[in-house]
Design a protein around this motif. Structure first.
Motif, PDB file in Angstrom:
ATOM      1  N   ARG A 177       0.845  -1.203   0.000  1.00 21.26           N
ATOM      2  CA  ARG A 177       0.000   0.000   0.000  1.00 21.26           C
ATOM      3  C   ARG A 177       0.879   1.251   0.000  1.00 21.26           C
ATOM      4  O   ARG A 177       0.659   2.181  -0.776  1.00 21.26           O
ATOM      5  N   ASP A 178       1.896   1.272   0.869  1.00 15.35           N
ATOM      6  CA  ASP A 178       2.793   2.432   0.953  1.00 15.35           C
ATOM      7  C   ASP A 178       3.550   2.645  -0.367  1.00 15.35           C
ATOM      8  O   ASP A 178       3.730   3.771  -0.808  1.00 15.35           O
ATOM      9  N   PHE A 179       3.967   1.540  -0.987  1.00 13.38           N
ATOM     10  CA  PHE A 179       4.673   1.616  -2.270  1.00 13.38           C
ATOM     11  C   PHE A 179       3.780   2.243  -3.338  1.00 13.38           C
ATOM     12  O   PHE A 179       4.222   3.087  -4.111  1.00 13.38           O
ATOM     13  N   ILE A 180       2.507   1.850  -3.369  1.00 13.60           N
ATOM     14  CA  ILE A 180       1.564   2.417  -4.349  1.00 13.60           C
ATOM     15  C   ILE A 180       1.437   3.923  -4.128  1.00 13.60           C
ATOM     16  O   ILE A 180       1.511   4.711  -5.075  1.00 13.60           O
ATOM     17  N   ILE A 181       1.267   4.332  -2.891  1.00 14.73           N
ATOM     18  CA  ILE A 181       1.085   5.755  -2.578  1.00 14.73           C
ATOM     19  C   ILE A 181       2.348   6.554  -2.900  1.00 14.73           C
ATOM     20  O   ILE A 181       2.271   7.661  -3.434  1.00 14.73           O
ATOM     21  N   GLN A 182       3.522   5.977  -2.616  1.00 17.08           N
ATOM     22  CA  GLN A 182       4.770   6.684  -2.922  1.00 17.08           C
ATOM     23  C   GLN A 182       5.016   6.760  -4.437  1.00 17.08           C
ATOM     24  O   GLN A 182       5.545   7.740  -4.931  1.00 17.08           O
ATOM     25  N   SER A 183       4.605   5.699  -5.159  1.00 15.92           N
ATOM     26  CA  SER A 183       4.805   5.687  -6.609  1.00 15.92           C
ATOM     27  C   SER A 183       3.792   6.550  -7.331  1.00 15.92           C
ATOM     28  O   SER A 183       4.086   7.129  -8.371  1.00 15.92           O
ATOM     29  N   ARG A 184       2.563   6.596  -6.813  1.00 15.24           N
ATOM     30  CA  ARG A 184       1.478   7.373  -7.413  1.00 15.24           C
ATOM     31  C   ARG A 184       0.817   8.215  -6.307  1.00 15.24           C
ATOM     32  O   ARG A 184      -0.184   7.810  -5.735  1.00 15.24           O
ATOM     33  N   PRO A 185       1.391   9.380  -5.992  1.00 11.89           N
ATOM     34  CA  PRO A 185       0.890  10.220  -4.894  1.00 11.89           C
ATOM     35  C   PRO A 185      -0.597  10.576  -5.025  1.00 11.89           C
ATOM     36  O   PRO A 185      -1.247  10.892  -4.026  1.00 11.89           O
ATOM     37  N   ALA A 186      -1.176  10.501  -6.214  1.00 10.23           N
ATOM     38  CA  ALA A 186      -2.598  10.817  -6.388  1.00 10.23           C
ATOM     39  C   ALA A 186      -3.479   9.868  -5.585  1.00 10.23           C
ATOM     40  O   ALA A 186      -4.605  10.220  -5.217  1.00 10.23           O
ATOM     41  N   PHE A 187      -2.972   8.665  -5.288  1.00  6.51           N
ATOM     42  CA  PHE A 187      -3.767   7.688  -4.540  1.00  6.51           C
ATOM     43  C   PHE A 187      -3.670   7.890  -3.022  1.00  6.51           C
ATOM     44  O   PHE A 187      -4.313   7.168  -2.259  1.00  6.51           O
ATOM     45  N   ALA A 188      -2.880   8.855  -2.567  1.00  2.00           N
ATOM     46  CA  ALA A 188      -2.713   9.073  -1.126  1.00  2.00           C
ATOM     47  C   ALA A 188      -4.024   9.453  -0.456  1.00  2.00           C
ATOM     48  O   ALA A 188      -4.285   9.088   0.689  1.00  2.00           O
ATOM     49  N   THR A 189      -4.869  10.203  -1.155  1.00  2.00           N
ATOM     50  CA  THR A 189      -6.138  10.637  -0.563  1.00  2.00           C
ATOM     51  C   THR A 189      -7.319   9.782  -1.026  1.00  2.00           C
ATOM     52  O   THR A 189      -8.458  10.098  -0.732  1.00  2.00           O
ATOM     53  N   THR A 190      -7.017   8.697  -1.738  1.00  2.00           N
ATOM     54  CA  THR A 190      -8.067   7.831  -2.270  1.00  2.00           C
ATOM     55  C   THR A 190      -8.198   6.591  -1.407  1.00  2.00           C
ATOM     56  O   THR A 190      -7.200   5.995  -0.999  1.00  2.00           O
ATOM     57  N   ASP A 191      -9.433   6.200  -1.129  1.00  2.00           N
ATOM     58  CA  ASP A 191      -9.688   4.999  -0.347  1.00  2.00           C
ATOM     59  C   ASP A 191      -9.702   3.804  -1.299  1.00  2.00           C
ATOM     60  O   ASP A 191     -10.508   3.756  -2.227  1.00  2.00           O
ATOM     61  N   PHE A 192      -8.775   2.858  -1.101  1.00  2.00           N
ATOM     62  CA  PHE A 192      -8.721   1.690  -1.972  1.00  2.00           C
ATOM     63  C   PHE A 192      -8.395   0.436  -1.179  1.00  2.00           C
ATOM     64  O   PHE A 192      -7.910   0.496  -0.052  1.00  2.00           O
TER      65      PHE A 192
END
Length: 190
Positions: A142-157
């Motif tokens: 999860r952290d890797f996804i958010i660091q790679s694609r910061p747009a997903f930091a505020t998205t609930d997935f």
């Protein structure tokens, strides 16, 4: 394999390809093989021991004319509509693409420990491939996804396995405990 050999005044062509000169030694050897009833070495490499049907057309009274390109319908692949998760069709990624995602990775790998590669299909249709140690946790993905694609930091997935579909709810599990070594993980938006 079906191949069309066209003989022209100034050379020959295969399947509407480029003109090949009769004077070129490689082309002369190709034609000699055909005359002897043998499969030319060039075609043997293409068919890998399969059968070749060679049709010939005689146009020796004409000069070679490059054929016009014919319309070719879309031959790619698509996604089924109405499915919660896309059907996963494994496509080999280029070594450059894999290397790029690994080089940009914010994940620290301990090379003395067993490792695994995880492919992550993101909700936006893109994908990430990353090496992890087997002791990394689902939270690290999860952290890797958010660091790679910061747009997903505020998205609930949520993260889901591909087959059978199982939501990875306990993010404290290691990748080995979750039994997701060398797999594809889907990101689904809530």
């Amino acid at each position: 394999v079906q191949i069309l050999l066209k003989l022209w005044r100034n050379g020959f062509s295969l399947d509407d390809g480029e003109l090949r000169s009769y004077s070129d030694p490689t082309n002369a050897q190709f034609l000699e093989s055909v005359k002897r009833g043998e499969i030319p070495v060039e075609l043997q490499r293409i068919v890998h021991g399969g059968q070749v049907n060679l049709d010939m057309e005689d146009h020796q009274e004409q000069e070679y004319v490059k054929p016009r390109l014919r319309f070719k319908a879309f031959s790619g692949e698509g996604q089924k509509l109405g499915s919660l998760t896309p059907e996963i069709v494994s496509t080999p990624s280029s070594p450059e693409e894999e290397e790029k995602s690994i080089l940009n990775a914010p994940v620290l790998i301990d090379d003395s420990m067993p490792a695994t590669k995880i492919q992550i299909r993101l909700a936006d249709g893109s994908r990430l491939i990353q090496r992890f140690n087997q002791t990394h946790r689902i939270k690290d993905i999860r952290d890797f996804i958010i660091q790679s694609r910061p747009a997903f930091a505020t998205t609930d997935f949520v993260l889901v396995t591909t087959f059978p579909n199982k939501e990875l709810t306990d993010e404290s599990l290691t990748l080995q405990e979750a039994d997701i070594l060398n797999t594809v993980i889907l990101q689904q938006l809530k």
